[in-house]
Design an enzyme around this catalytic site. Structure first.
Site, PDB file in Angstrom:
ATOM      1  N   LEU A 414       0.988  -1.331  -0.081  1.00  0.00           N
ATOM      2  CA  LEU A 414      -0.035   0.110  -0.119  1.00  0.00           C
ATOM      3  C   LEU A 414       0.987   1.121  -0.111  1.00  0.00           C
ATOM      4  O   LEU A 414       1.820   1.342   1.002  1.00  0.00           O
ATOM      5  CB  LEU A 414      -0.813  -0.271   1.235  1.00  0.00           C
ATOM      6  CG  LEU A 414      -1.918   1.171   1.328  1.00  0.00           C
ATOM      7  CD1 LEU A 414      -2.886   1.306   0.232  1.00  0.00           C
ATOM      8  CD2 LEU A 414      -2.551   1.110   2.880  1.00  0.00           C
ATOM      9  N   GLY A1095       0.667  -1.591  58.259  1.00  0.00           N
ATOM     10  CA  GLY A1095       1.979  -1.822  58.346  1.00  0.00           C
ATOM     11  C   GLY A1095       2.946  -0.531  59.003  1.00  0.00           C
ATOM     12  O   GLY A1095       3.714  -0.801  59.931  1.00  0.00           O
ATOM     13  N   LEU A1272      -4.469   4.150  56.010  1.00  0.00           N
ATOM     14  CA  LEU A1272      -5.503   4.722  55.054  1.00  0.00           C
ATOM     15  C   LEU A1272      -5.205   3.774  53.663  1.00  0.00           C
ATOM     16  O   LEU A1272      -5.757   3.987  52.935  1.00  0.00           O
ATOM     17  CB  LEU A1272      -5.318   6.075  54.583  1.00  0.00           C
ATOM     18  CG  LEU A1272      -5.704   7.101  55.602  1.00  0.00           C
ATOM     19  CD1 LEU A1272      -5.817   8.324  55.507  1.00  0.00           C
ATOM     20  CD2 LEU A1272      -6.995   6.637  56.579  1.00  0.00           C
ATOM     21  N   GLU A1274      -6.379   0.888  52.567  1.00  0.00           N
ATOM     22  CA  GLU A1274      -7.351   0.002  51.920  1.00  0.00           C
ATOM     23  C   GLU A1274      -8.575   0.761  51.987  1.00  0.00           C
ATOM     24  O   GLU A1274      -9.458   0.400  50.893  1.00  0.00           O
ATOM     25  CB  GLU A1274      -7.425  -1.407  52.814  1.00  0.00           C
ATOM     26  CG  GLU A1274      -6.426  -2.249  52.738  1.00  0.00           C
ATOM     27  CD  GLU A1274      -6.641  -3.299  53.750  1.00  0.00           C
ATOM     28  OE1 GLU A1274      -6.901  -4.409  53.157  1.00  0.00           O
ATOM     29  OE2 GLU A1274      -6.563  -3.013  55.018  1.00  0.00           O
TER      30      GLU A1274
HETATM   31  C1  LIG Z   1      -2.049  -0.960  22.773  1.00  0.00           C
HETATM   32  C2  LIG Z   1      -2.625  -0.908  21.442  1.00  0.00           C
HETATM   33  C3  LIG Z   1      -3.880  -0.233  21.253  1.00  0.00           C
HETATM   34  C4  LIG Z   1      -4.567  -0.022  20.198  1.00  0.00           C
HETATM   35  N1  LIG Z   1      -5.670   0.552  20.221  1.00  0.00           N
HETATM   36  C5  LIG Z   1      -6.540   0.863  19.073  1.00  0.00           C
HETATM   37  C6  LIG Z   1      -7.751   1.528  18.876  1.00  0.00           C
HETATM   38  O1  LIG Z   1      -8.223   1.958  19.929  1.00  0.00           O
HETATM   39  N2  LIG Z   1      -8.455   1.691  17.767  1.00  0.00           N
HETATM   40  C7  LIG Z   1      -7.813   1.144  16.717  1.00  0.00           C
HETATM   41  O2  LIG Z   1      -8.319   1.133  15.775  1.00  0.00           O
HETATM   42  N3  LIG Z   1      -6.855   0.342  16.896  1.00  0.00           N
HETATM   43  C8  LIG Z   1      -6.256   0.285  17.916  1.00  0.00           C
HETATM   44  N4  LIG Z   1      -4.855  -0.459  17.843  1.00  0.00           N
HETATM   45  C9  LIG Z   1      -4.598  -1.226  16.526  1.00  0.00           C
HETATM   46  C10 LIG Z   1      -3.482  -0.151  15.833  1.00  0.00           C
HETATM   47  O3  LIG Z   1      -4.493   1.018  15.199  1.00  0.00           O
HETATM   48  C11 LIG Z   1      -2.751  -0.748  14.552  1.00  0.00           C
HETATM   49  O4  LIG Z   1      -2.086  -2.033  15.568  1.00  0.00           O
HETATM   50  C12 LIG Z   1      -1.999  -0.117  14.094  1.00  0.00           C
HETATM   51  O5  LIG Z   1      -2.757   0.915  13.179  1.00  0.00           O
HETATM   52  C13 LIG Z   1      -1.138  -1.006  12.833  1.00  0.00           C
HETATM   53  O6  LIG Z   1      -0.257  -0.188  12.373  1.00  0.00           O
HETATM   54  P1  LIG Z   1       1.324  -0.755  12.113  1.00  0.00           P
HETATM   55  O7  LIG Z   1       1.942   0.267  11.340  1.00  0.00           O
HETATM   56  O8  LIG Z   1       1.667  -0.912  13.531  1.00  0.00           O
HETATM   57  O9  LIG Z   1       1.252  -2.123  11.472  1.00  0.00           O
HETATM   58  P2  LIG Z   1       2.149  -3.231  11.461  1.00  0.00           P
HETATM   59  O10 LIG Z   1       1.876  -3.859  12.812  1.00  0.00           O
HETATM   60  O11 LIG Z   1       3.539  -2.769  11.002  1.00  0.00           O
HETATM   61  O12 LIG Z   1       1.416  -4.047  10.270  1.00  0.00           O
HETATM   62  C14 LIG Z   1       0.231  -4.630  10.205  1.00  0.00           C
HETATM   63  C15 LIG Z   1      -0.089  -5.291   8.946  1.00  0.00           C
HETATM   64  O13 LIG Z   1      -0.047  -4.208   7.887  1.00  0.00           O
HETATM   65  C16 LIG Z   1       0.839  -4.508   6.850  1.00  0.00           C
HETATM   66  N5  LIG Z   1       1.287  -3.514   6.242  1.00  0.00           N
HETATM   67  C17 LIG Z   1       1.802  -2.307   7.053  1.00  0.00           C
HETATM   68  N6  LIG Z   1       2.121  -1.386   6.198  1.00  0.00           N
HETATM   69  C18 LIG Z   1       2.061  -1.956   4.920  1.00  0.00           C
HETATM   70  C19 LIG Z   1       1.938  -1.303   3.670  1.00  0.00           C
HETATM   71  N7  LIG Z   1       2.207  -0.169   3.460  1.00  0.00           N
HETATM   72  N8  LIG Z   1       1.698  -1.787   2.741  1.00  0.00           N
HETATM   73  C20 LIG Z   1       1.192  -3.401   2.928  1.00  0.00           C
HETATM   74  N9  LIG Z   1       0.954  -3.895   3.901  1.00  0.00           N
HETATM   75  C21 LIG Z   1       1.528  -3.140   4.948  1.00  0.00           C
HETATM   76  C22 LIG Z   1       1.709  -5.732   7.391  1.00  0.00           C
HETATM   77  O14 LIG Z   1       2.298  -6.311   6.411  1.00  0.00           O
HETATM   78  C23 LIG Z   1       1.138  -6.260   8.614  1.00  0.00           C
HETATM   79  O15 LIG Z   1       0.143  -7.428   8.042  1.00  0.00           O
HETATM   80  C24 LIG Z   1      -4.032  -0.622  18.919  1.00  0.00           C
HETATM   81  C25 LIG Z   1      -3.081  -1.371  18.931  1.00  0.00           C
HETATM   82  C26 LIG Z   1      -2.301  -1.414  20.236  1.00  0.00           C
HETATM   83  C27 LIG Z   1      -0.951  -2.132  20.212  1.00  0.00           C
END
Ligand SMILES: Cc1cc2nc3c(=O)[nH]c(=O)nc-3n(C[C@H](O)[C@H](O)[C@H](O)COP(=O)(O)OP(=O)(O)OC[C@H]3O[C@@H](n4cnc5c(N)ncnc54)[C@H](O)[C@@H]3O)c2cc1C
Ligand code: FES
Ligand code: FES
EC number: 1.2.3.1
Length: 1343
Positions: A414, A1095, A1272, A1274
């Site tokens: 992408l 404690g 205090l 708990e």
């Molecule tokens: C603690 C925590 C809280 C979260 N809370 C939310 C929330 O409240 N709401 C929500 O919607 N989401 C939430 N998320 C999810 C988060 O939005 C997604 O994990 C994040 O957007 C994924 O993006 P990344 O770049 O880290 O992806 P990556 O983990 O790097 O990749 C994810 C996937 O995308 C593919 N990929 C990445 N870039 C490309 C590219 N350019 N082309 C093709 N494939 C690609 C990878 O191959 C993989 O399969 C949370 C995640 C965590 C860890």
């Protein structure tokens, strides 16, 4: 292109120093690298999933497009080390140190009392530091945003924010909201206070003493990295590990070539989706492709019809871009951008938004994705690219469903996402509802768009997408098609709801549960959208040919439109100042900062796992049962033993002594009693090896009957851990015959996970001689660890020394369990002859250790029409889990404390601890009181409803008023209870606000406010004299410095600080001359657990005793040389051969309980308090906002008001979590689902009441305690129930308006699911209901 065999050098900077890693392993995260390779242990592990913020560090990079240096916070536990090529990392150690220079952030967080256990503090510091690197004077909103991704289990956040606010533009030092007065002005406090305000302080720290922020002192971006970034290498970098190769191409062309060559290799952008999946679902990829060095993926371009955002842009960057577009363009064009922005505000925490990429987010297609529903309805298009060229894919239902024809091909990536502008007559909205307001995955979210024919209300196009209701985002194409051409009116709404519910068909067994709630949200969200569009159309009415023919929204319904804002707590903390005659040097009664506060803030405070690796150390991983009740048929560890680095497998047979007790075995021998029961343990050279080996251990089972998880099943099977506990007074049956009315009801209170930030940890070091062992352990009870290890190894106690430096939060969860882990690790150490370290990861900790007992209560209450309660009969059943642990004691305490603050002549309380096949539950702050009193208080509200009186009137009528005796015949005076109650009513302006709440409720149909005030009588201490004894050892060294050791453990509650205050007062020397090193069983033997709020008190008495003994010995010398200095006297004492070491001892308060007679004097004293809370609920979503909480707590003569207020605030927020958001989910097979911060929601910063006031009641009584102080630790937990009752009060208001009966079954926690379903309305009536007998639910209630 990469050379096939070569591994490149990984170059990056940490705290200004260059790091070159020659053979870097791509599987290693930054957190591991910092802690293990660089020994930068300030960055902490607490969850490993990006969900808590403990591991936050700052990363700085030069942005190739803007040529600016970007600083951003990230969670190191999710960052692959290889992704840092060319980056500068700053950890808490790089920010400041107590040995060199403290950074103002560190100073202020510590001095504002924002640290208790300190385990979360380095992470908090790093987020604030990063914020200040980007904004020298941030706004309050930015501060809240920066801290939104952090969890703190101790403080309740208010003081952390107070420290951070001192940097903010608007910091005005005054927190007395809305009064127009400043609390610091003379007379600025509430004039109706019961005591002269001149005695009352409202400042816990002096802001003007803080050093100013000087940005010129910050580390600069390394010039070498700048040069590297200015002339980026185009060649591909390859980092090869044993199992995984990381390839980072320098050009887009190379990336595409690599993707064509390795189509299965994922593109690792932020790793926030891939990382957790690899960890928890075992996904493995031998090749990882990194797009980090490809600028093309971060390009943003604005066109006249839309916006194209590079797939590599972080979500934080996307948020900024969208905000910019919203400010530049007319509103009609930015509908989709606004909707995306709304979602981005609450999507994860700041660190995750900094790391996660837009591309990764879209491609992950998580069912909970907040952005995909909006992008889908907004007609976004994906620009994909491969060696073959570029093409566009619509981000539509086919893409979201993963249809191959509509998806990326394996060789494509992408490149960017095109998001078109909206147009006039087009409206886009976004919705989400989660367990908490911030940093929680949505239960359901939605994107909705409608295009109306110009100048009409006719639907030309409609798109509605939902998340959380299927395996991925669901687009409701069919429904939307059928609605095209319809007018935007009530008839359409009815039809739309019917169609949507049909199309989004969620089966009763759907993963994630909450099925009926989700169905309700599907239609509730659409209703909100319907109103939003109507509201917008009202504005556009002037453009309509026939003016105003839209349905009007009545003012009564307008409240459906507003979302609750995210706000940080403001408030006043009041406490009595010390007597003006008190010596300045005497620290008792003053708000002294936590002794380790500064070290917490610099990361220099050492926790158990921060101890450097010792020679030949092994790592242990536990293997636990996957069955709830089964016979172990075989354990095959042969494959595990063959893996590299694996040294041994430790089993029950290896235990040289006893395997726990008959009821509580350390390791299962032949039968398992729960999922999570420890069966054996692997020891290996590294943690990674031990974990891999643990997965290879093959255990076969034969399932056994019965399998019991729920309390009702336990009752059916007569499955109890101990005999019934009962207290009775008066004649209950007779009284029931004489009352005007009787109500019966049920109360269900869910369990609670301790969620201490530092998971269970222990390091056992066997010594060369005499079977001696040194054990470093995170525990509240080192003597218990010592004793258990002794019996397990069959060696005398005197060979074992347990050391506790500090504990990263305990809350009762580190009273009993650490002994189990200590003993198993010790068996491993003895068997292998090598040191063994055991660090539970969050999932295992939550699975194995149990928590607060879930409770089911039945009550029958008899009362007169005026609200006077004459008889109360309560039966309580606790879910004890599979072993006895503390369940009998918890049941006893529950029964003893059940009457709370009420004098009821005829009482019968009975309690049972049920044996079920769940992990054994254990001690937890409050020890049964927070669960039990919810029944008592529910009786009050039930009586109030029947009498048509407000609950506070029933409370007042039935409260103890004069010197009296409890149900167990212990005499006490309730004078302070009454004072707390009155002061709380007064300070909270209860009655006038109650009227305002009623006014609000009359005017608003979809939002309701609720208020509740609860009184508290909390008994402190263990109900046994021997548990109240304490000892201390005080040494004075020849330079005059003093070392204090006592039997208490530092859990964050500030016990060591208080002990130094005691020693300082007694010896009349400054606190700086006194030191506490650790708690050690070799220094003070036979200690009892640091628990039961007692404690500081009992250990304080022991320290006082030791100091007085020493002072007595010094008296002749002082008399002889009264003008001498302390050092002179000590020198003289040494010369005169006077012992400068003394043991202090406190024999303990007498306490006993005769259960046969139901009488006793079990508790040394009571703590009284009262809390008043006000909330607002959204009847359509179940969300709530805590508007205000006022607590009045009786601390008598506080040893340290800052610490005591911290305990009150922290425990109140923890209690609030118990009663509102913390929900354990078990599968029908007894597997705990909620094993991390994603699934188990403890309160975050946005959950704290907007206004949060705490007053310590000025001293009153003289309890027999150290300097008349009170414990205090708990009590505040229960006061969190005022929030619960405020929520139920709001729900009751909705019921009254809708003519629904008010007598609902009380269920805690009052989650959004509960609130939504309780607020029955036309939408909840529409949803299909399932017959529970027709399917197996995803989860089962165990209370
Ligand atoms: C603690 C925590 C809280 C979260 N809370 C939310 C929330 O409240 N709401 C929500 O919607 N989401 C939430 N998320 C999810 C988060 O939005 C997604 O994990 C994040 O957007 C994924 O993006 P990344 O770049 O880290 O992806 P990556 O983990 O790097 O990749 C994810 C996937 O995308 C593919 N990929 C990445 N870039 C490309 C590219 N350019 N082309 C093709 N494939 C690609 C990878 O191959 C993989 O399969 C949370 C995640 C965590 C860890
Ligand atoms: S966020 Fe990294 S340890 Fe919790
Ligand atoms: S101080 Fe925040 S978790 Fe303990």
């Amino acid at each position: 292109m990469p050379c096939p065999s070569k591994s490149d050098d990984l170059v990056f900077f940490v705290n200004g120093r260059k790091v070159i890693e020659r053979n870097v392993d791509p599987e290693v995260t930054l957190l591991t690298f910092l802690r293990k390779n660089l020994r930068l242990i300030g960055t902490k592990y607490a969850c490993g999933r990006g969900g808590c913020g403990a591991c936050t560090v700052m990363v700085s990079k030069r942005d190739p497009l803007s040529a600016k240096i970007r600083h951003f916070s990230i969670t190191a536990c999710l960052v692959p080390i290889c992704s840092l090529y060319g980056a500068a990392v700053t950890t808490v150690e790089g920010v400041g140190s107590i040995n060199t220079r403290l950074h103002p952030v560190q100073e202020r967080i510590a001095k504002s009392h924002g640290t208790q256990c300190g385990f979360c503090t380095p992470g908090m510091v790093m987020s604030m530091y990063t914020l200040l690197r980007n904004h020298q004077q941030p706004s309050e909103e930015q501060l809240l945003e920066a801290l939104g991704g952090h969890l703190c289990r101790c403080t309740g956040y208010r003081p952390i924010l107070a420290g951070g606010r001192t940097f903010c533009v608007e910091s005005d030092g005054c927190r007395q909201k809305g009064t127009g007065k400043c609390c610091l002005d003379p007379g600025g406090n509430d004039a109706s206070s019961l005591h002269r305000e001149s005695d009352i302080c409202t400042e816990l720290f002096a802001e003007d003493e803080f050093q100013p922020l000087d940005p010129t002192q910050e580390l600069i971006f390394p010039p070498e990295l700048l040069r590297m970034a200015e002339k980026p290498e185009k060649q591909t970098l390859t980092f090869r590990g044993e199992r995984v190769t990381w390839i980072s191409p320098g050009t887009l062309k190379d990336l595409l070539e690599l993707k064509a060559k390795h189509p299965e290799a994922p593109v690792v952008s932020g790793n926030t989706s891939l990382g957790p999946a690899m960890k928890s679902q075992g996904h493995f990829y031998p090749i990882l492709l990194s797009p980090a060095r490809i600028p093309e993926l971060s390009v943003v371009s604005k066109t006249s019809d839309g916006l194209t955002v590079g797939a590599g842009c972080s979500l934080a960057h996307v948020k900024d871009i969208l905000a910019e577009r919203v400010s530049e363009l007319p509103e009609e064009k930015t509908q989709t951008y606004r909707a995306l922005l709304k979602q981005l505000k609450t999507l994860a925490g700041q660190q995750i938004r900094n790391m996660a990429s837009l591309g990764g987010h879209i491609i992950s297609r998580h069912c909970y994705s907040d952005l995909n529903p909006v992008l889908a309805v907004g007609n976004a298009t994906l620009n994909v690219i491969s060696e073959e060229g570029t093409r566009q894919i619509p981000l539509n239902e086919h893409f979201l469903a993963g249809l191959a024809s509509a998806d990326l091909k394996p060789e494509e990536i992408l490149e960017s996402v095109y998001i078109p502008h909206s147009q006039k007559w087009e409206f886009v909205s976004a919705f989400r509802q989660a367990q908490c307001q911030q940093n929680a995955l949505a239960d359901v979210n939605a994107g909705m768009r409608v295009l109306l024919r110009e100048g009409t209300d006719t639907i030309e196009d409609l798109s509605v997408s939902y998340g959380g209701v299927g395996a991925t985002t669901i687009s409701t194409q069919k429904s939307c098609r059928q609605l095209v051409g319809r007018s935007w009116n009530e008839l359409m709404l009815e039809e739309a709801c019917r169609l949507l519910l049909e199309e989004v068909s969620l089966p009763g067994w759907a993963p994630g549960g909450k099925v009926e709630f989700k169905r309700s949200l599907v239609v509730s969200f659409f209703f909100k959208f319907y109103l939003e569009v109507l509201q917008a159309l009202k504005k556009l009415a002037k453009f309509m040919p026939d003016g105003h023919h839209y349905p009007e929204i009545s003012d009564h319904f307008l409240s459906a439109l507003e979302d609750f804002p995210i706000t940080g707590p403001q408030g006043v903390q009041r406490y009595q100042s010390v007597d003006s005659r008190q010596a300045l040097q005497d620290p008792v009664g003053r708000p002294i900062m936590h002794l380790s506060g500064l070290k917490h803030a610099t990361g220099e405070a050492i926790f158990c796992d921060d101890i450097p690796m010792v020679d030949r150390e092994l790592f242990m991983v536990l293997v636990t049962s996957t069955r709830a009740h089964a016979k172990i048929i075989s354990i095959d560890w042969s494959e595990a033993l063959e893996l590299p680095g694996v040294v041994d497998v430790i089993r029950a047979e290896d235990i040289p002594g006893t395997n726990g007790t008959e009821e509580d075995k350390l390791m299962a021998a032949d039968e398992v009693l729960c999922v999570g029961h420890i069966i054996c343990a692997v020891v290996a050279e590294t943690d990674v090896q031990a974990k891999s080996a643990a997965e290879k251990i093959n255990i076969t089972y034969e399932d056994l009957e019965p399998v019991i998880f729920t309390i009702s099943d336990a009752i059916k099977h007569n499955s109890f851990l101990c005999p019934e506990k009962k207290l009775e007074q008066g004649n209950v049956e007779e009284a029931f015959d004489q009352v005007d009315q009787i109500v019966e009801g049920e109360v269900h209170v869910g369990g609670q996970e301790h969620f201490y930030m530092e998971t269970q940890r222990v390091l056992v070091i066997p010594k060369a001689e005499d079977k001696e062992l040194d054990i470093y352990v995170s525990t509240q009870d080192p003597a218990h660890v010592q004793k258990t290890v002794s019996s397990t190894l069959n060696i005398p106690i005197n060979r074992i020394t347990c050391h506790v430096k500090r504990v990263g939060g305990g809350f009762g969860g580190k009273v009993g369990k650490p002994a189990v882990f200590g003993a198993i690790a010790a068996v491993g150490a003895i068997k292998t002859g090598r040191p063994v370290r055991l660090v539970l990861d969050r999932e295992d900790d939550m699975l194995i250790t149990g928590g607060r007992h879930p409770l089911f209560g039945k009550y029958k209450v008899g009362f007169m029409n005026n609200g006077r309660i004459k008889a109360l009969d309560i039966e309580c059943f606790l879910n004890g889990g599979c072993m006895l642990d503390d369940s009998e004691l918890v049941t006893e305490f529950l029964i003893l404390k059940l009457e709370n603050a009420y004098k009821i002549r005829n009482l019968r309380f009975r309690g049972w601890a049920c044996m079920t096949h769940l992990p054994s539950n254990t001690a937890f702050r409050g020890f049964g009181f927070p669960q039990g009193t919810l029944i008592t208080e529910s009786c009050i509200t039930a009586v109030a409803a029947k009498c048509g009186l407000p609950p506070e009137k029933i409370r007042e009528k039935n409260m103890y008023k004069t010197v009296d005796k409890t149900i167990y015949k212990q005499a006490f005076s309730p004078e302070t209870l009454i004072r707390c109650w009155n002061e709380c009513l007064d300070k909270s302006s209860f009655h006038s606000r109650r009227m305002q709440v009623e006014e609000f409720n009359k005017k608003n149909y979809w939002k309701k406010k609720g208020m509740a005030i609860v009184p508290m009588k909390f008994s402190v201490g263990f109900a046994a004299t021997s548990y109240h004894q304490a000892a201390a050892l005080v040494h004075i060294y020849t330079d005059g410095s003093v070392l204090v050791t006592h039997g208490g453990n530092e859990l964050g509650q500030g016990i060591h600080t208080k002990m130094l205050q005691v020693a300082s007062r007694e010896l009349k020397i400054p606190m700086s001359s006194v030191h506490i090193c650790e708690t050690s069983t070799a220094m003070v033997p036979n200690t009892v657990a640091t628990a039961a709020s007692i404690g500081s008190d009992v250990n304080g008495r022991a320290v006082q005793d030791a100091c007085q003994i020493l002072l007595k010995r010094l008296e002749p010398i002082i008399k002889k040389n009264p003008d001498g200095t302390w050092e002179d006297w000590i020198e003289a004492a040494f010369e005169q051969r006077i012992s400068l070491s003394a043991t202090g001892y406190f024999r303990g308060y007498k306490a006993f309980m005769d259960w046969e007679k139901g009488e006793g004097d079990p508790f040394p004293y009571y703590v009284y308090g009262a809390a008043c809370s006000e909330v607002e609920i959204d009847c359509l979503t179940g969300a709530h906002k805590k508007i205000r909480a006022d607590i009045v707590m009786d601390a008598c003569c506080s040893l340290n008001p800052a610490i005591d207020i911290g305990q009150v605030e922290g425990s109140f927020i923890q209690g609030m979590g118990l009663y509102t958001t913390e929900e354990l989910k078990y599968s029908p097979e007894g597997v705990l689902y909620s094993r991390g911060p994603d699934e188990y929601k403890i309160p975050a910063i946005a959950d704290v009441p907007e206004e949060f006031n705490v007053s310590l009641l000025p001293s009153s009584q003289n309890p027999p305690t150290i300097y008349s102080s009170k414990g205090l630790g708990e009590s505040g937990m229960f006061l969190g129930s005022s929030v619960f009752f405020a929520i139920t009060d709001a729900v009751a208001a909705a019921h009254r308006e809708r003519g629904i009966a008010e007598d609902f079954t009380v269920r805690s926690p009052a989650t959004p699911e509960w609130v939504r379903m309780a607020c029955a309305d036309r939408f909840t009536e529409m949803i299909p209901r399932d017959d529970p007998k027709t399917f197996k639910p995803w989860s089962i209630p165990i209370a």
